[in-house]
Design an enzyme around this catalytic site. Structure first.
Site, PDB file in Angstrom:
ATOM      1  N   SER A 102       0.785  -1.165   0.349  1.00 24.29           N
ATOM      2  CA  SER A 102       0.135  -0.123   0.080  1.00 24.29           C
ATOM      3  C   SER A 102       0.903   1.158  -0.139  1.00 24.29           C
ATOM      4  O   SER A 102       1.358   1.687   1.116  1.00 24.29           O
ATOM      5  CB  SER A 102      -1.182   0.082   1.255  1.00 24.29           C
ATOM      6  OG  SER A 102      -1.751  -1.075   1.209  1.00 24.29           O
ATOM      7  N   LYS A 176      -6.510   2.295  -2.929  1.00 25.67           N
ATOM      8  CA  LYS A 176      -6.393   1.679  -1.715  1.00 25.67           C
ATOM      9  C   LYS A 176      -6.194   2.455  -0.362  1.00 25.67           C
ATOM     10  O   LYS A 176      -6.969   2.293   0.634  1.00 25.67           O
ATOM     11  CB  LYS A 176      -5.054   0.804  -1.787  1.00 25.67           C
ATOM     12  CG  LYS A 176      -4.595   0.169  -0.486  1.00 25.67           C
ATOM     13  CD  LYS A 176      -5.461  -0.974  -0.095  1.00 25.67           C
ATOM     14  CE  LYS A 176      -5.003  -1.295   1.315  1.00 25.67           C
ATOM     15  NZ  LYS A 176      -5.848  -2.329   2.079  1.00 25.67           N
ATOM     16  N   LYS A 245      -0.427   5.007   8.270  1.00 25.58           N
ATOM     17  CA  LYS A 245       0.305   5.265   7.004  1.00 25.58           C
ATOM     18  C   LYS A 245      -0.590   5.424   5.944  1.00 25.58           C
ATOM     19  O   LYS A 245      -0.515   6.189   4.998  1.00 25.58           O
ATOM     20  CB  LYS A 245       1.490   4.125   6.962  1.00 25.58           C
ATOM     21  CG  LYS A 245       2.142   4.195   5.663  1.00 25.58           C
ATOM     22  CD  LYS A 245       1.811   3.106   4.573  1.00 25.58           C
ATOM     23  CE  LYS A 245       1.764   1.869   4.844  1.00 25.58           C
ATOM     24  NZ  LYS A 245       1.174   0.767   3.847  1.00 25.58           N
TER      25      LYS A 245
HETATM   26  P1  NAD Z   1       4.781  -6.722   7.533  1.00 26.27           P
HETATM   27  O1  NAD Z   1       5.402  -5.794   8.382  1.00 26.27           O
HETATM   28  O2  NAD Z   1       4.435  -7.921   7.996  1.00 26.27           O
HETATM   29  O3  NAD Z   1       5.705  -7.157   6.255  1.00 26.27           O
HETATM   30  C1  NAD Z   1       6.577  -6.476   5.555  1.00 26.27           C
HETATM   31  C2  NAD Z   1       7.813  -7.218   5.440  1.00 26.27           C
HETATM   32  O4  NAD Z   1       8.911  -6.459   4.572  1.00 26.27           O
HETATM   33  C3  NAD Z   1       8.598  -7.611   6.564  1.00 26.27           C
HETATM   34  O5  NAD Z   1       8.639  -9.209   6.702  1.00 26.27           O
HETATM   35  C4  NAD Z   1      10.008  -7.008   6.527  1.00 26.27           C
HETATM   36  O6  NAD Z   1      11.058  -7.716   7.119  1.00 26.27           O
HETATM   37  C5  NAD Z   1      10.303  -6.614   5.256  1.00 26.27           C
HETATM   38  N1  NAD Z   1      10.983  -5.844   4.743  1.00 26.27           N
HETATM   39  C6  NAD Z   1      11.170  -4.432   5.178  1.00 26.27           C
HETATM   40  N2  NAD Z   1      12.043  -3.724   4.685  1.00 26.27           N
HETATM   41  C7  NAD Z   1      12.616  -4.435   3.497  1.00 26.27           C
HETATM   42  C8  NAD Z   1      13.640  -4.321   2.736  1.00 26.27           C
HETATM   43  N3  NAD Z   1      14.307  -3.357   2.805  1.00 26.27           N
HETATM   44  N4  NAD Z   1      14.154  -5.489   1.980  1.00 26.27           N
HETATM   45  C9  NAD Z   1      13.176  -6.690   2.252  1.00 26.27           C
HETATM   46  N5  NAD Z   1      12.151  -6.721   3.003  1.00 26.27           N
HETATM   47  C10 NAD Z   1      11.964  -5.621   3.698  1.00 26.27           C
HETATM   48  O7  NAD Z   1       3.671  -6.136   6.736  1.00 26.27           O
HETATM   49  P2  NAD Z   1       2.303  -6.833   5.848  1.00 26.27           P
HETATM   50  O8  NAD Z   1       1.305  -6.719   6.891  1.00 26.27           O
HETATM   51  O9  NAD Z   1       2.737  -7.861   5.294  1.00 26.27           O
HETATM   52  O10 NAD Z   1       2.025  -5.317   4.708  1.00 26.27           O
HETATM   53  C11 NAD Z   1       2.667  -5.337   3.868  1.00 26.27           C
HETATM   54  C12 NAD Z   1       2.144  -4.314   2.863  1.00 26.27           C
HETATM   55  O11 NAD Z   1       0.933  -4.587   2.611  1.00 26.27           O
HETATM   56  C13 NAD Z   1       1.945  -2.993   3.605  1.00 26.27           C
HETATM   57  O12 NAD Z   1       2.169  -1.913   2.704  1.00 26.27           O
HETATM   58  C14 NAD Z   1       0.565  -2.956   4.163  1.00 26.27           C
HETATM   59  O13 NAD Z   1       0.028  -1.751   4.158  1.00 26.27           O
HETATM   60  C15 NAD Z   1       0.054  -3.713   3.135  1.00 26.27           C
HETATM   61  N6  NAD Z   1      -1.406  -4.606   3.607  1.00 26.27           N
HETATM   62  C16 NAD Z   1      -1.424  -5.034   4.649  1.00 26.27           C
HETATM   63  C17 NAD Z   1      -2.537  -6.042   4.807  1.00 26.27           C
HETATM   64  C18 NAD Z   1      -2.776  -6.647   6.431  1.00 26.27           C
HETATM   65  O14 NAD Z   1      -3.691  -7.342   6.556  1.00 26.27           O
HETATM   66  N7  NAD Z   1      -1.724  -7.182   7.054  1.00 26.27           N
HETATM   67  C19 NAD Z   1      -3.598  -5.776   4.137  1.00 26.27           C
HETATM   68  C20 NAD Z   1      -3.721  -5.128   2.933  1.00 26.27           C
HETATM   69  C21 NAD Z   1      -2.361  -4.462   2.593  1.00 26.27           C
END
Ligand code: NAD
Length: 303
Positions: A102, A176, A245
């Protein structure tokens, strides 16, 4: 766009967290050759267990990939990963990058222009549906980018959910953020409503059940209250700070488009207070518990 042996595009997957982990696992299970990277070694191990290949850098995940999927926290991280010098070398002309994070739509548009200069296509394809939707392949995917590029990745996205093209690049990210500002605002409004009802003597479960067959229903009453808030598990898998965010992306976008999202700004201010009070890993559904605690604290101080 071929994965030797099975005719499927080879996939690089960067960001294997709460969402990226089940999404990459679904693609591996569907027969795609998935090579993934995350900073967290535990996340990399999960991909290897799911049948993918875990590598030690984003560039290694990108090398030889036809499609590179990003599922990272925000635009700043997306930009930082793509700006790594090894990454620039690993990205072959003709590669499609699909940013399913997102992210900020204006940053996405800018990035798409920069990538187009080296013949790399950027499609934004953020999702809604949470961890459960990611596990079951039932995400809503809001895609932005050239029609041909979105169509080309359609079969791959079909393993993750239902994809619709919202418009040109950035359209998915804009939609989104707007969706999540709505979601966060009605979650907060629901928390205040349920609190008032409880104090009046109403039973919260019954309130939510009746609201769900009335005009006040929403994703908050339909999903978040029954599944994470009423059972007091607060474990949806979507962090409170990630929600904040997204809310700020939407209110900033409104401002950049020349108007103030007045209700949205109020909601952001309250979620910001919650983010200050709650631990870094707090789930976004904690906003309901925080609302009740803040009301109690306000009462004690005679507000
Ligand atoms: P999360 O924090 O669980 O996962 C993010 C991952 O990115 C982590 O495992 C982290 O280690 C990794 N990361 C961070 N910096 C990095 C880098 N430089 N190189 C490689 N890996 C890196 O977050 P999430 O819940 O999986 O969300 C991911 C995206 O999806 C976000 O933008 C969030 O807003 C969106 N989203 C989340 C949900 C949800 O229900 N969790 C639903 C829809 C959208």
């Amino acid at each position: 766009m071929n994965n030797p042996g099975c005719g499927l595009p080879s996939v690089g997957f960067i960001g294997l967290g709460n969402m990226g982990s089940p999404m990459s696992a679904r693609l591996a299970a569907a027969g795609y050759r998935v090579t993934g990277f995350d900073l967290d070694p535990g996340a990399r191990a999960r991909l290897a267990d799911a049948g993918g290949t875990a590598v030690e850098s984003a560039a290694d995940a990108t090398l030889g990939a036809d499609v590179v999927i990003l599922m990272l926290p925000n635009s700043a991280v997306v930009e930082a990963v793509l700006a790594e010098p090894e990454m620039k070398q690993a990205l072959a002309p003709g590669t499609t990058i699909v940013d399913m994070s997102s992210s900020d739509p204006l940053s996405t548009r800018r990035l798409a222009g920069e990538l187009a200069a080296v013949s790399v296509i950027l499609v934004d394809a953020p999702v809604s549906g949470g961890v459960k939707g990611a596990q079951t392949g039932k995400l809503t995917i809001m895609a932005g980018g050239p029609e041909s590029a979105v169509a080309q990745i359609g079969p791959l996205l079909a393993h993750l959910g239902r994809a619709r093209r919202a418009g040109e690049v950035g359209a998915g990210h804009a939609l989104k953020a707007i969706n999540n500002l709505l979601s966060a605002t009605h979650l907060l409004a629901t928390a205040e409503g349920v609190l008032a009802g409880e104090r009046f003597g109403l039973e919260p479960g019954l309130m939510v059940e009746l609201i769900n067959s009335s005009s006040g229903r929403s994703g908050s009453t339909d999903n978040k209250y029954p599944n994470f808030i009423l059972p007091e598990t607060f474990d949806s898998g979507f962090g409170l700070r990630l929600m904040l965010k997204d809310m700020k992306i939407a209110t900033d976008l409104a401002r950049q488009l020349g108007f103030s999202s007045r209700l949205g700004e109020q909601a952001v201010a309250l979620w910001e207070q919650a983010a200050q009070d709650l631990p870094p890993a707090a789930d976004h559904t904690e906003i309901a518990r925080w609302t009740a605690a803040a009301a109690r604290a306000g009462q004690e101080q005679g507000e």
